[in-house]
Design an enzyme around this catalytic site. Structure first.
Site, PDB file in Angstrom:
ATOM      1  N   ARG A 187      -9.476   0.605   9.291  1.00  0.00           N
ATOM      2  CA  ARG A 187      -8.962  -0.731   9.575  1.00  0.00           C
ATOM      3  C   ARG A 187      -9.904  -1.531  10.452  1.00  0.00           C
ATOM      4  NH1 ARG A 187      -3.117   0.570   8.897  1.00  0.00           N
ATOM      5  NH2 ARG A 187      -1.984  -1.367   8.900  1.00  0.00           N
ATOM      6  N   ARG A 220       0.292  -8.849  13.361  1.00  0.00           N
ATOM      7  CA  ARG A 220      -0.393  -7.839  12.531  1.00  0.00           C
ATOM      8  C   ARG A 220      -1.299  -8.521  11.523  1.00  0.00           C
ATOM      9  NH1 ARG A 220       4.775  -4.908  10.698  1.00  0.00           N
ATOM     10  NH2 ARG A 220       3.460  -3.893   9.163  1.00  0.00           N
ATOM     11  N   ARG A 262      11.538  -1.012  10.367  1.00  0.00           N
ATOM     12  CA  ARG A 262      10.574  -0.624  11.399  1.00  0.00           C
ATOM     13  C   ARG A 262      10.593  -1.636  12.533  1.00  0.00           C
ATOM     14  NH1 ARG A 262       5.095   0.471   8.282  1.00  0.00           N
ATOM     15  NH2 ARG A 262       4.354  -0.884   9.938  1.00  0.00           N
ATOM     16  N   LYS A 282       0.825  -1.220   0.000  1.00  0.00           N
ATOM     17  CA  LYS A 282       0.000   0.000   0.000  1.00  0.00           C
ATOM     18  C   LYS A 282       0.850   1.258   0.000  1.00  0.00           C
ATOM     19  CE  LYS A 282      -2.253  -0.701   3.824  1.00  0.00           C
ATOM     20  NZ  LYS A 282      -1.762  -1.994   4.303  1.00  0.00           N
ATOM     21  N   ARG A 320      11.562  -5.176   4.091  1.00  0.00           N
ATOM     22  CA  ARG A 320      11.237  -3.748   3.908  1.00  0.00           C
ATOM     23  C   ARG A 320      12.196  -2.841   4.688  1.00  0.00           C
ATOM     24  NH1 ARG A 320       5.219  -1.891   4.878  1.00  0.00           N
ATOM     25  NH2 ARG A 320       5.528  -2.472   7.053  1.00  0.00           N
TER      26      ARG A 320
HETATM   27  P1  ADP Z   1       1.197  -1.835   7.671  1.00  0.00           P
HETATM   28  O1  ADP Z   1       0.071  -1.573   6.701  1.00  0.00           O
HETATM   29  O2  ADP Z   1       2.398  -2.384   6.965  1.00  0.00           O
HETATM   30  O3  ADP Z   1       0.788  -2.644   8.875  1.00  0.00           O
HETATM   31  P2  ADP Z   1       1.080   0.891   8.744  1.00  0.00           P
HETATM   32  O4  ADP Z   1       2.187   1.858   8.747  1.00  0.00           O
HETATM   33  O5  ADP Z   1      -0.131   1.233   7.932  1.00  0.00           O
HETATM   34  O6  ADP Z   1       1.727  -0.477   8.283  1.00  0.00           O
HETATM   35  O7  ADP Z   1       0.596   0.640  10.249  1.00  0.00           O
HETATM   36  C1  ADP Z   1       1.485   0.337  11.297  1.00  0.00           C
HETATM   37  C2  ADP Z   1       0.724   0.137  12.610  1.00  0.00           C
HETATM   38  O8  ADP Z   1       0.037   1.363  12.966  1.00  0.00           O
HETATM   39  C3  ADP Z   1      -0.385  -0.915  12.576  1.00  0.00           C
HETATM   40  O9  ADP Z   1       0.117  -2.211  12.833  1.00  0.00           O
HETATM   41  C4  ADP Z   1      -1.311  -0.410  13.706  1.00  0.00           C
HETATM   42  O10 ADP Z   1      -0.802  -0.752  14.981  1.00  0.00           O
HETATM   43  C5  ADP Z   1      -1.218   1.098  13.575  1.00  0.00           C
HETATM   44  N1  ADP Z   1      -2.295   1.660  12.721  1.00  0.00           N
HETATM   45  C6  ADP Z   1      -2.139   2.301  11.528  1.00  0.00           C
HETATM   46  N2  ADP Z   1      -3.328   2.692  11.020  1.00  0.00           N
HETATM   47  C7  ADP Z   1      -4.267   2.270  11.922  1.00  0.00           C
HETATM   48  C8  ADP Z   1      -5.683   2.338  11.986  1.00  0.00           C
HETATM   49  N3  ADP Z   1      -6.399   2.914  11.013  1.00  0.00           N
HETATM   50  N4  ADP Z   1      -6.318   1.807  13.066  1.00  0.00           N
HETATM   51  C9  ADP Z   1      -5.630   1.207  14.056  1.00  0.00           C
HETATM   52  N5  ADP Z   1      -4.295   1.101  14.060  1.00  0.00           N
HETATM   53  C10 ADP Z   1      -3.617   1.616  13.014  1.00  0.00           C
END
Ligand code: ADP
Length: 218
Positions: A90, A173, A162, A15, A129
């Site tokens: 999410r 996750r 990360r 994404k 990554r």
């Molecule tokens: P990825 O899609 O690779 O998991 P992100 O950078 O989008 O990475 O998200 C990293 C972390 O941030 C997630 O594992 C979660 O803990 C938190 N997070 C991000 N966006 C949301 C959301 N909309 N709702 C809840 N937690 C979120």
């Protein structure tokens, strides 16, 4: 052309990479809740401190925290010419709240792109990554290596892994995705959001081509 887009999919599906390219092609604001949460952690805001314990364990951050961040962001004037939501919603409650927010700001989504790939492929992608500490550009040690190992092509910043990209946390996750995030697709469909399912197997250019076609051939 102004486009309001939403990019949806499991961790590691690409994404972030696709979002960077789409936001630059369409000249729209890239709004990534994960990046916003990491920025809040880095600047030691109270919200960042609360979010950190969840992110470190590979859990979703509670809805109220994320909604506070996003509600404010979507009202900023730079989103008037279009935006790309990445990593939000999410959960089903986040999707319902997004529906309400967009209606109250007089905005609609032009396209919801749902990306998907098999779980083992996701783990492979995430574990390789690397992300730029300065501009958040994303690389992969095999699929998309930087020109100079360890440094960002775009800004010269230092690349790092990360803290939530270790294999154990990745599995958490993915579990969170299956339990809480995948059901959001049903919400999109039953509420007539303009969904297009895209196969995210293949290289980044192929996936980009599919997304681009799905947006333009509306
Ligand atoms: P990825 O899609 O690779 O998991 P992100 O950078 O989008 O990475 O998200 C990293 C972390 O941030 C997630 O594992 C979660 O803990 C938190 N997070 C991000 N966006 C949301 C959301 N909309 N709702 C809840 N937690 C979120």
């Amino acid at each position: 052309m102004s486009e309001n887009l939403l990019l949806f999919g499991p961790p590691g599906v690409g994404k972030g990479t696709q979002a960077q390219r789409l936001s630059s092609v369409f000249q729209i604001q890239h709004i990534a809740t994960g990046d916003m949460l990491r920025a809040a952690i880095q600047s030691y805001t109270p919200l960042g401190q609360r979010a950190k314990s969840f992110i470190d364990k590979g859990q979703l951050v509670p809805d109220d925290l994320v909604l506070d961040l996003l509600g404010e962001r979507l009202q900023q004037p730079d989103t008037r010419r279009g935006f790309l939501l990445d990593g939000f919603p999410r959960t089903v409650p986040q999707a319902a709240e997004l529906d309400r927010m967009l209606a109250s700001y007089g905005k609609t989504l032009d396209r919801v792109i749902v990306l998907d790939a098999p779980e083992e492929e996701l783990v492979k992608r995430i574990s390789g990554r690397r992300t730029c500490e300065s501009c958040q550009a994303s690389y992969h040690v095999v699929a998309r290596p930087p020109r100079v190992p360890g440094f960002c092509d775009r800004c010269g910043g230092v690349l790092s892994q990360r803290s939530d990209d270790s294999e154990e946390i990745i599995r958490n996750r993915l579990r969170e995705f299956t339990a809480k995030t995948r059901p959001v697709i049903d919400y999109f469909v039953t509420h007539d959001w303009p969904v297009r399912m895209i196969d995210a197997a293949g290289n980044m250019d192929q996936i980009f081509g599919r997304i681009y076609a799905a947006i333009l051939l509306s």
